[in-house]
Design a protein around this motif. Structure first.
Motif, short mmCIF file in Angstrom:
data_model
loop_
_atom_site.label_atom_id
_atom_site.label_comp_id
_atom_site.label_asym_id
_atom_site.label_seq_id
_atom_site.Cartn_x
_atom_site.Cartn_y
_atom_site.Cartn_z
N ASP A 80 -22.31 19.97 -88.48
CA ASP A 80 -21.27 20.12 -87.46
C ASP A 80 -20.67 18.78 -87.04
O ASP A 80 -19.86 18.71 -86.12
CB ASP A 80 -21.78 20.90 -86.24
N SER A 81 -21.08 17.69 -87.72
CA SER A 81 -20.47 16.39 -87.52
C SER A 81 -20.63 15.58 -88.80
O SER A 81 -21.48 15.90 -89.65
CB SER A 81 -21.11 15.65 -86.34
N GLU A 82 -19.82 14.56 -88.94
CA GLU A 82 -19.87 13.73 -90.15
C GLU A 82 -21.09 12.83 -90.09
O GLU A 82 -21.19 11.96 -89.22
CB GLU A 82 -18.61 12.88 -90.25
N PRO A 83 -22.06 12.98 -90.99
CA PRO A 83 -23.26 12.14 -90.95
C PRO A 83 -22.97 10.73 -91.43
O PRO A 83 -22.15 10.53 -92.34
CB PRO A 83 -24.24 12.86 -91.88
N ASP A 84 -23.63 9.76 -90.82
CA ASP A 84 -23.44 8.36 -91.18
C ASP A 84 -24.41 7.98 -92.29
O ASP A 84 -25.38 7.23 -92.08
CB ASP A 84 -23.65 7.47 -89.95
N LEU A 85 -24.18 8.55 -93.47
CA LEU A 85 -25.05 8.25 -94.61
C LEU A 85 -24.31 8.53 -95.91
O LEU A 85 -23.29 9.23 -95.93
CB LEU A 85 -26.34 9.08 -94.52
N ASP A 86 -24.84 7.98 -96.96
CA ASP A 86 -24.24 8.14 -98.28
C ASP A 86 -24.94 9.30 -98.99
O ASP A 86 -26.02 9.14 -99.56
CB ASP A 86 -24.39 6.85 -99.08
N PHE A 87 -24.32 10.48 -98.93
CA PHE A 87 -24.91 11.68 -99.53
C PHE A 87 -24.14 12.01 -100.81
O PHE A 87 -22.92 12.24 -100.77
CB PHE A 87 -24.84 12.85 -98.55
N PRO A 88 -24.82 12.06 -101.96
CA PRO A 88 -24.12 12.27 -103.22
C PRO A 88 -23.68 13.70 -103.48
O PRO A 88 -22.84 13.96 -104.36
CB PRO A 88 -25.15 11.83 -104.27
N GLY A 89 -24.20 14.66 -102.73
CA GLY A 89 -23.87 16.06 -102.98
C GLY A 89 -22.61 16.50 -102.28
O GLY A 89 -21.87 15.71 -101.67
N ALA A 90 -22.34 17.81 -102.33
CA ALA A 90 -21.17 18.38 -101.67
C ALA A 90 -21.40 18.44 -100.16
O ALA A 90 -22.53 18.57 -99.69
CB ALA A 90 -20.90 19.77 -102.22
N PHE A 91 -20.31 18.32 -99.41
CA PHE A 91 -20.41 18.33 -97.95
C PHE A 91 -19.31 19.20 -97.36
O PHE A 91 -18.15 19.13 -97.78
CB PHE A 91 -20.29 16.91 -97.39
N VAL A 92 -19.69 20.04 -96.39
CA VAL A 92 -18.73 20.84 -95.64
C VAL A 92 -19.02 20.68 -94.16
O VAL A 92 -20.17 20.83 -93.73
CB VAL A 92 -18.79 22.34 -96.04
N ARG A 93 -17.98 20.39 -93.39
CA ARG A 93 -18.15 20.22 -91.95
C ARG A 93 -17.76 21.50 -91.23
O ARG A 93 -16.69 22.08 -91.48
CB ARG A 93 -17.28 19.07 -91.44
N ILE A 94 -18.65 21.96 -90.33
CA ILE A 94 -18.38 23.16 -89.55
C ILE A 94 -17.19 22.91 -88.63
O ILE A 94 -17.13 21.90 -87.92
CB ILE A 94 -19.62 23.58 -88.73
N GLY A 95 -16.23 23.80 -88.66
CA GLY A 95 -14.98 23.64 -87.93
C GLY A 95 -13.85 24.17 -88.80
O GLY A 95 -14.05 25.08 -89.62
#
Length: 492
Positions: free
Chosen positions: A113-128
């Motif tokens: 539900d918020s943009e994480p402050d990390l380098d994540f190599p996978g797919a990302f979806v933000r709630i909203g």
């Protein structure tokens, strides 16, 4: 072709069933938003199809980083419908702590539900808005991916006492049976209403909130704990059964001068730490006519015991008898069954036990027996009537505000600071939090608590940061060199 005995249990089963049986009943409330069972069923199917469109396959892990909100149940059900494994993540963790969990679990996707402050190599979806478009573009068809009920539906991370967190593998069968037993014991079933008070990223918080949508009840989402907000929600939504930890009761007691009338409330059940006798008496007075249960369990073992209302006063200080379908053993220091009144380590065997620790067979073997019993490392006494009392912990876990803090995690970070030569972190009684985290420090010079706190807050979640720092000349040790933390706890 169905196997003899019927279809496998899955945590998505209840959403599917009540989506057909009671489609117009409200399943989830969150402020001015709500979902009927029909909508929950449809939206969770869209989540499942959207996840599969990323190329995820059966058994892949999907991390969920958010607090209590309307989307939590639909995402959990969608992950299950897609045959994937959920990795719940505490939003209060620091970026390095989150990164470890994502890496260790092998998560291929993150929903937050918020943009994480990390380098994540996978797919990302933000709630909203992004998440809503993601669902709108997905098919509203349940993919019905088959899963074995003994396969994990989630990997729940609990901090370890010897370093990094351990991932607890919890099966569909374990949680589904927990949900049904919860409906039987605490009234979370059709026509009933409850509130998600404890955070759903915690094992108990998820089990007792999601039980509602699995069993046809209605759950209201409490975004953040506030005594007045909780009581208002109970009154407004007509909640009948509510799960709390002792800290919640303590905070209500301290903040509310006049208790409102709550005519619908009939059941309270407590977990996470012992309910002090004085506080328990206040609960009886503040909530007259409400049945008070006190249960004991762990992420690894599930619910182990329950002290039911008829014995709540008579056996105050105990955690009751073994729960449904649960066997217990109390083993003394000599490895033999402990007699009534004698302390021993508690072992349990039930259908709620974990599958083991993810990628950690040594830790799994250390807490399980060949015949299927598991210990969470707690020392108990069983009285002549079979009631169990938790008297000590083999591990030094600190329970503060219903959340576990493991001293070694804090000590490792403290020892990396140049002003700390040696340290020991312990839990001490606290009227508000149950226990507070206290650090005893051996240092070459003066200790600056503000500096240490700023240093720790960059590296640890806030609830792990000590409330007090106490300089000592030396740490007490036994002949083998082991720090005697019991002596520190008794230090004035």
């Amino acid at each position: 072709m169905l196997r003899p005995g019927g279809a496998d249990l899955t945590i998505a089963g209840g959403v599917r069933e009540f989506g057909r049986a009671t489609p117009d009943v409200i399943a989830v409330r969150d402020g001015d938003r709500q979902l009927s069972y029909a909508a929950l069923d449809e939206r969770s199917s869209r989540v499942a199809c959207a996840l599969l469109s990323f190329g995820l396959t059966t058994g892949d892990r999907v991390a969920l980083l958010c607090g209590n909100r309307l989307e939590y149940p639909e995402i959990a059900a969608g992950i299950a419908k897609a045959g994937l494994v959920m990795v719940p993540v505490n939003p209060r963790l620091t970026a390095p702590e989150v990164a470890f969990i994502l890496g260790h679990s092998g998560a291929r996707m993150l929903i937050a539900d918020s943009e994480p402050d990390l380098d994540f190599p996978g797919a990302f979806v933000r709630i909203g808005p992004e998440y809503e478009k993601w669902l709108d573009d997905a098919r509203a068809v349940d993919p019905c991916v088959a899963v074995n009920e003994r396969d994990p539906f989630c990997i729940a991370y609990t901090a370890g006492t010897t370093g990094d967190p351990k991932g607890v593998l919890i099966s569909h069968r374990s949680r589904s049976l927990t949900f049904y037993a919860t409906a039987l014991e605490w009234g979370i079933g059709p026509g009933r209403r409850t509130v998600a008070v404890a955070p759903m990223y915690h094992g108990a918080g998820f089990a007792f909130a999601y039980a509602a949508v699995h069993c046809g009840a209605t759950v209201s989402m409490l975004r953040a704990f506030d005594p007045d907000a909780l009581l208002d929600m109970i009154a407004r939504d007509g909640a009948q059964s509510v799960f709390l930890v002792p800290t919640h009761a303590q905070l209500i007691r301290g903040a509310v001068t006049t208790m409102p009338k709550l005519p619908t409330l009939d059941t309270l059940y407590f977990n996470a730490a012992a309910l002090p006798r004085v506080l328990k008496e206040w609960v009886f007075e503040a909530f007259p006519g409400v049945g008070v249960h006190e249960l004991y369990g762990s992420t690894e073992a599930g619910v182990v015991t329950n002290l039911r209302p008829p014995d709540a006063r008579r056996k105050a200080g105990t955690v009751g008898h073994p729960w449904f379908a649960t066997e217990v053993r109390v083993i003394g220091p000599d490895g033999q069954p402990a007699a009534p009144g004698e302390p021993g380590e508690l072992y349990s065997r039930s259908p709620y036990l974990m599958n083991g620790y993810h990628q950690n067979p040594a830790a799994t073997a250390a807490c399980t027996t060949e015949d299927g019993f598991l210990t969470s490392g707690d020392i108990v006494i069983r009285d002549e009537e079979g009631f169990l009392s938790i008297v000590d912990r083999v591990k030094d876990v600190i329970i503060t505000g219903g959340v576990n803090v493991y001293p070694r995690d804090v000590e490792e970070i403290l020892l990396a600071h140049p002003s700390v030569t040696e340290c020991a972190v312990v839990g001490e009684p606290d009227d508000r939090w149950g226990e507070r985290v206290v650090a005893y420090l051996v240092s070459p010079g003066p200790v600056e608590p503000d500096v240490l706190e700023a240093y720790l807050r960059e590296r640890l979640a806030g609830f792990k940061v000590p409330k007090q720092y106490r300089p000592v000349a030396a740490l007490p040790r036994n002949a083998a060199g082991k720090i005697l933390k019991r002596e520190l706890r008794s230090t004035p």
